[in-house]
Write an enzyme that holds these catalytic residues in place. Structure first.
Site, short mmCIF file in Angstrom:
data_model
loop_
_atom_site.label_atom_id
_atom_site.label_comp_id
_atom_site.label_asym_id
_atom_site.label_seq_id
_atom_site.Cartn_x
_atom_site.Cartn_y
_atom_site.Cartn_z
N GLU A 99 0.82 -1.22 0.00
CA GLU A 99 0.00 0.00 0.00
C GLU A 99 0.85 1.26 0.00
O GLU A 99 0.43 2.30 -0.51
CB GLU A 99 -0.92 0.00 1.23
CG GLU A 99 -2.00 1.05 1.18
CD GLU A 99 -3.10 0.81 2.20
OE1 GLU A 99 -3.52 1.81 2.81
OE2 GLU A 99 -3.51 -0.34 2.39
N ASP B 96 -2.83 -3.10 3.10
CA ASP B 96 -3.31 -3.29 4.48
C ASP B 96 -4.38 -4.35 4.54
O ASP B 96 -5.27 -4.42 3.68
CB ASP B 96 -3.85 -1.98 5.04
CG ASP B 96 -2.74 -1.09 5.60
OD1 ASP B 96 -1.56 -1.46 5.45
OD2 ASP B 96 -3.05 -0.04 6.18
N TYR C 73 -0.93 -4.07 14.13
CA TYR C 73 -1.82 -3.28 13.27
C TYR C 73 -2.80 -2.45 14.11
O TYR C 73 -3.58 -3.00 14.90
CB TYR C 73 -2.58 -4.22 12.34
CG TYR C 73 -3.41 -3.54 11.28
CD1 TYR C 73 -2.80 -2.94 10.18
CD2 TYR C 73 -4.79 -3.51 11.37
CE1 TYR C 73 -3.57 -2.32 9.20
CE2 TYR C 73 -5.57 -2.90 10.40
CZ TYR C 73 -4.94 -2.30 9.31
OH TYR C 73 -5.69 -1.69 8.34
#
Length: 799
Positions: A8, A104, A312
Site C-alpha cells: 500500500e 493493508d 496493526y
C-alpha cells in the site's frame, strides 16, 4: 517466472523486501531473481465524477438529479497517475505469473488493490493475499509462507466496492440537491451527517438546560486523626434549595461531637481492562493527553509501520486469538527496559493466565487487539508523542496479565445531635493490575458503630445543576461506536455494536471532515457545532430526510455490508436499496415547499424592533429591522459579539426585554469573563451586577490589598479590601472550588502571593482535585500541582 508484490505504501514495500532477501533498487520498484516489489500510494484510483459520465453534469442542477450510473467506472487519480502506470507495466510483464496483494489487511486495503486490477486486467495470473498483523521481519516471513488465495477475500472485495459506491450515490446526490436548492455549498454524507446530528442534539440539550442553584452542608470529621468528610442528608436528600435550612443545622451542630451510627463495608473486585482497539486507544489518548483522534491514529500508524513496535492499529478487536498463546511469553520476556521490566518479571514469576478477557477467537475480527510486537530494536529516538502512545499500549498490555484490583468501600452514617451525614470512602487494598499504573496499597482506619468522632469543620457549599457535557474526541468516539443506543431494532444494534457509525479506521477522518467543512469547531478539547452545522441539521429535519440524520441508516448499511463480507447477503440487492434511498432523498428536496433558509433559518420574524416597531428578521450577519432597507430605521443585533455568536433564540430573548447570560467571553485583553447582555438604548450591552455592600465580620485585618494598599478584611461572603466595592475591586470569594477558603490561607496568599497545596477542592462534577491559589495582577487563580511525567526512559539494562 516471478511474483509481483504490491504494497500500500513504499515504506511497507521496503520492509517486505528486507524480510525476503536482497533486492536491487530500480527506483520505481525493487527486484531480485524471485520477486518484484512495488507499491501504491493509498488510493491511486477513484470512481468517475458525474461529469465523466456526461459533460453536462459538470453543472449542478436539480433537474439532473438523481445521478445513478448504470455501471460504476473507475479512473486513475491525476496526481498519482505516474504511480498507476508503473504498476500497470509491472502487472503486464510477461515474466510475472503471480500477483500478491500486500496492501493493508482490511476493507480499504482490499479495495485499493482491486481498484487497480479493475483497470489493469491481470489476464489469468495467479492472485494471492498477504494478511499481516504486524510489520516485524518474523511476521512478514511467516505469513509469506502462508499466502492465501485472493478468491478467499472476494466477499470482502464486494463489500468494499458496495460501501464506496453507496457513499458516492448518497454523498454526491444529497450534496448537489441541498446545495442547488438552497444556494450554499452544503456537504452531506451517510456517516458525517448522522455524526453531526449527534453533536447538534447534545448542543440543543445544553442550550435548553435550565440550571438550578442548590446547597449542600459538608462536615469534616476526625476519627483518631483520620480526616473524612460527610454530607448532610435528610429524607434521602443531600441537595437543598434553601440555604437557610442548612444554616440552622450548621448552628446547631457547630462545636459538637459526632457518633458513627452505621458502618457498611464491601470489597469490590475490578478486572483488568481489555486490550486496546483503535477507538479505545484514541479515547484514552484524548482523555490523558488531549490528543485528537486523528493525531493518535497518525502516531499509532507510525509506531506500526516505521518503528515496528506495535501490531496493526486500525483494529476493532480487543482480544487475541488462541494461536498467539505461544508468542505472548516471548513478547513479555523481551520487555527488559525501564520502567516496564519489573512488571514483566513479576508476570513471568506469577505465571501467565490467559483468561477469556484476553484470548477470545470469536472476538477477533480482521485483526486482533493492539499489542507490542516484541521487537524493541527501534525504541531509540522516539518522539515525545510516540513515547506517550507507546506507554499507553505497553502498560495496557502488561496490565491484562495481572489479577483483579480490590477496593474496600466503606459507607458511613455519622450522627451529630439528631442530624445525619453520609460518607462514602474507598481504599485500594490490593492494587492488582493498577500496580502497572503506579497505584499502591492504601491503609485504612477501622470504623466501629458508636465510635465518637470530632467535628472539625462545617461549610455550606453553593452549587448548580450542570447540563450534559459537550463532546470531546473521546466521548464522541464512544457515541459513534455505541450508536446502538439510538436504534431500536436488535439486529441493527448488533451491527452497530461491532462497527458503530463509521469504522475505527475512519472515525477520526469523519471528525476532521466536519471541522474542515465548517460544521464543527474544536475549542480546546471540546467539539462544538457551528451555526452553519446547527442550521444544516435543522434544514435536513425540515425537509424530513430522517435517513440522513439517524444512526439507523449507518446501522442498516453496516449490518448488510457485514453480511455481504460473510457471503450471506446479495450485493445487488444492497445496491438496489441504496439507489432507492438516493432517489427518495432527492425527491424530498425537490418537493419541499417550506421557506427555511440555511443562512437565516425560518423566514418568520424574530421579534419587534424596539426602535420603530417594525418586524426584526434574521439575516446572514445579524437580526435586522425590516425598515433598515427603507432607510427609516438602523436597528440591528449583530451575530458576532467578541468570541460569541448571538443565536436566534438569544435575539428573541433580547427583543423581549430579557437578559441573556454568556460565559467565557474573550476580552480585548485576552482574558475570559462571564456576563449578561441586554438591549440598552437599542444596543447590545454587557450588564455587570454591582457588588452589594457587605459588613466586616472580623475586625482583624488579613493583609494588604494588592490593588490599593489598604487593609483586607473578612466580610459576609468575601475577603475584600476595606474600600470594596466603591473605591477598590479586590476581593476573594469565601467559597472557591467547592470549599471554604480559610483565614490562614488568605493571609499566606496576601503575603506570599501563593498558598500551600490545597487538597480538598471539589470540581463542578463532584471530583476532588489539588491546587494552589495564586495571586496575579490582583486576581486569584488556581495553579495546579506539577505532576512530573513518569519515567519513560527506554534504556536497556546492561546485562
Amino acid at each position: 517466472m516471478k511474483t509481483l508484490i504490491i504494497a500500500e505504501k513504499p515504506t511497507v514495500a521496503r520492509d517486505i523486501a528486507k524480510a525476503l532477501g536482497k533486492f536491487k533498487d530500480e527506483k520505481e520498484y525493487l527486484e531480485n531473481e524471485r520477486y518484484v516489489i512495488s507499491w501504491s500510494l493509498g488510493h491511486i484510483c477513484e470512481l468517475y465524477e458525474p461529469e465523466d459520465y456526461n459533460k453536462k453534469l459538470s453543472y449542478w442542477t436539480l433537474q439532473d438529479l438523481p445521478i445513478i450510473p448504470e455501471e460504476f467506472k473507475f479512473k486513475p487519480k491525476k496526481d498519482t497517475k505516474d504511480r498507476f502506470n508503473v504498476l500497470k507495466k509491472l502487472i503486464q510483464r510477461k515474466d510475472i505469473d503471480t500477483i500478491v496483494n500486500a496492501c493493508d489487511a482490511g476493507r480499504e486495503g482490499e479495495l485499493i488493490f482491486r481498484e487497480i486490477l479493475l483497470l489493469v486486467n491481470p489476464k489469468g495470473k495467479n492472485l494471492k493475499r498477504l494478511w499481516l498483523s504486524s510489520m516485524t521481519k518474523e511476521e512478514i516471513t511467516k505469513e509469506f509462507k502462508n499466502l492465501r488465495d485472493a478468491s478467499e477475500f472476494d466477499n470482502l472485495g464486494k463489500a468494499s466496492f458496495a460501501r464506496e459506491e453507496a457513499d458516492w450515490l448518497v454523498g454526491i446526490n444529497a450534496t448537489r440537491a441541498f446545495t442547488r436548492r438552497w444556494g450554499d455549498l452544503l456537504s452531506l454524507g451517510r456517516v458525517q451527517t448522522p455524526t453531526l446530528n449527534i453533536i447538534v442534539a447534545r448542543e440543543k440539550e445544553i442550550k435548553s438546560f435550565v440550571s438550578e442553584k442548590y446547597f449542600e452542608l459538608e462536615a469534616e470529621f476526625d476519627k483518631d486523626n483520620f480526616i473524612y468528610s460527610g454530607t448532610y442528608i435528610k429524607d434521602n436528600e443531600t441537595k437543598f434549595k434553601k440555604r437557610e435550612i442548612l444554616e440552622n443545622i450548621l448552628k446547631n451542630v457547630k462545636g459538637k461531637n459526632g457518633i458513627i451510627e452505621s458502618v457498611e463495608e464491601n470489597v469490590i473486585k475490578t478486572p483488568p481492562p481489555l486490550l486496546y482497539d483503535l477507538t479505545e486507544l484514541q479515547r484514552d489518548a484524548n482523555k490523558t493527553f488531549g490528543f485528537s483522534a486523528q493525531r493518535t491514529l497518525d502516531i499509532a500508524q507510525n509506531l506500526y509501520e516505521k518503528r515496528k513496535l506495535i501490531t496493526y492499529p486500525r483494529t476493532d478487536s480487543r482480544y487475541l486469538p488462541s494461536t498467539l498463546k505461544t508468542y505472548i511469553p516471548q513478547i513479555i520476556k523481551a520487555i527488559k527496559f525501564e520502567p516496564y521490566d519489573l512488571f514483566a518479571k513479576e508476570i513471568l514469576q506469577i505465571g501467565i493466565n490467559f483468561t477469556a478477557r484476553i484470548i477470545n477467537d470469536k472476538g477477533v475480527t480482521d485483526h486482533y487487539a493492539i499489542i507490542p510486537t516484541g521487537d524493541f530494536s527501534n525504541l531509540k529516538d522516539l518522539t515525545k508523542d510516540e513515547e506517550k502512545i507507546f506507554d499507553l499500549i505497553i502498560r495496557r498490555f502488561l496490565s491484562v496479565f495481572y489479577p483483579y484490583s480490590e477496593t474496600k468501600k466503606i459507607n458511613l452514617t455519622t450522627k451529630v445531635m439528631d442530624n445525619h451525614f453520609v460518607s462514602s470512602l474507598n481504599f485500594l487494598i490490593e492494587p492488582g493490575f493498577q500496580k502497572v499504573y503506579g497505584k499502591e496499597k492504601e491503609e485504612y482506619p477501622t470504623f466501629i458503630k458508636d465510635d465518637i468522632v470530632l467535628v472539625r469543620d462545617l461549610k455550606i457549599l453553593e452549587k448548580e445543576t450542570q447540563p450534559p457535557s459537550r463532546f470531546t474526541d473521546a466521548t464522541l468516539l464512544s457515541a459513534m461506536e455505541n450508536a446502538g443506543r439510538f436504534v431500536e431494532e436488535d439486529e441493527l444494534k448488533e451491527a452497530l455494536k461491532e462497527k458503530g457509525i463509521g469504522t475505527p479506521a475512519t472515525r477520526a477522518q469523519i471528525i476532521e471532515r466536519l471541522i474542515e467543512v465548517g460544521y464543527v469547531e474544536r475549542v480546546g478539547k471540546l467539539l462544538m457545532p457551528t451555526e452553519k452545522g446547527m442550521r444544516l441539521i435543522e434544514l435536513v429535519s425540515h425537509v424530513k430526510v430522517e435517513e440522513l440524520l439517524s444512526p439507523a441508516l449507518t446501522g442498516e448499511w453496516e449490518y448488510k455490508l457485514l453480511r455481504i463480507e460473510k457471503g450471506k447477503y446479495d450485493v445487488d440487492k444492497f445496491m438496489e436499496g441504496i439507489k432507492g434511498l438516493t432517489t427518495k432523498i432527492v425527491l424530498k428536496v425537490k418537493t419541499y415547499s417550506g421557506d427555511y433558509h440555511i443562512k437565516t433559518g425560518s423566514k418568520e420574524p424574530v421579534g419587534v424592533c424596539p426602535k420603530c416597531g417594525g418586524q426584526v428578521y434574521e439575516t446572514p450577519k445579524g437580526f435586522t429591522c425590516e425598515n433598515v432597507e427603507k432607510g427609516t430605521c438602523d436597528f440591528v443585533i449583530w451575530k458576532k459579539l467578541k468570541n460569541k455568536t448571538i443565536t436566534r433564540d438569544m435575539a428573541r430573548e433580547l427583543l423581549n426585554g430579557n437578559r441573556v447570560k454568556l460565559k467565557r467571553i474573550l476580552s480585548n485583553g485576552k482574558k475570559y469573563f462571564d456576563a449578561e447582555i441586554q438591549l440598552v438604548d437599542n444596543k447590545v450591552s454587557f450588564i455587570f451586577e454591582k457588588p452589594k455592600e457587605e459588613t466586616i465580620t472580623n475586625s482583624e485585618p488579613l493583609g494588604t490589598c494588592p490593588k490599593c494598599g489598604s487593609q483586607v478584611y473578612e466580610k459576609e461572603t468575601v475577603y475584600a479590601c476595606e474600600n470594596y466595592p466603591e473605591k477598590c475591586t479586590f476581593r476573594i470569594k469565601k467559597v472557591m472550588g467547592g470549599r471554604e477558603i480559610k483565614r490562614d490561607e488568605v493571609k499566606k496568599l496576601l503575603k506570599d502571593h501563593k498558598t500551600e497545596l490545597i487538597s480538598d477542592f471539589i470540581s463542578v462534577k463532584g471530583k476532588n482535585f489539588k491546587a494552589y491559589l495564586v495571586l496575579e495582577d490582583g486576581s486569584v487563580k488556581f495553579e495546579f500541582e506539577n505532576k512530573n511525567a513518569k519515567n519513560r526512559s527506554y534504556r536497556r539494562k546492561q546485562k
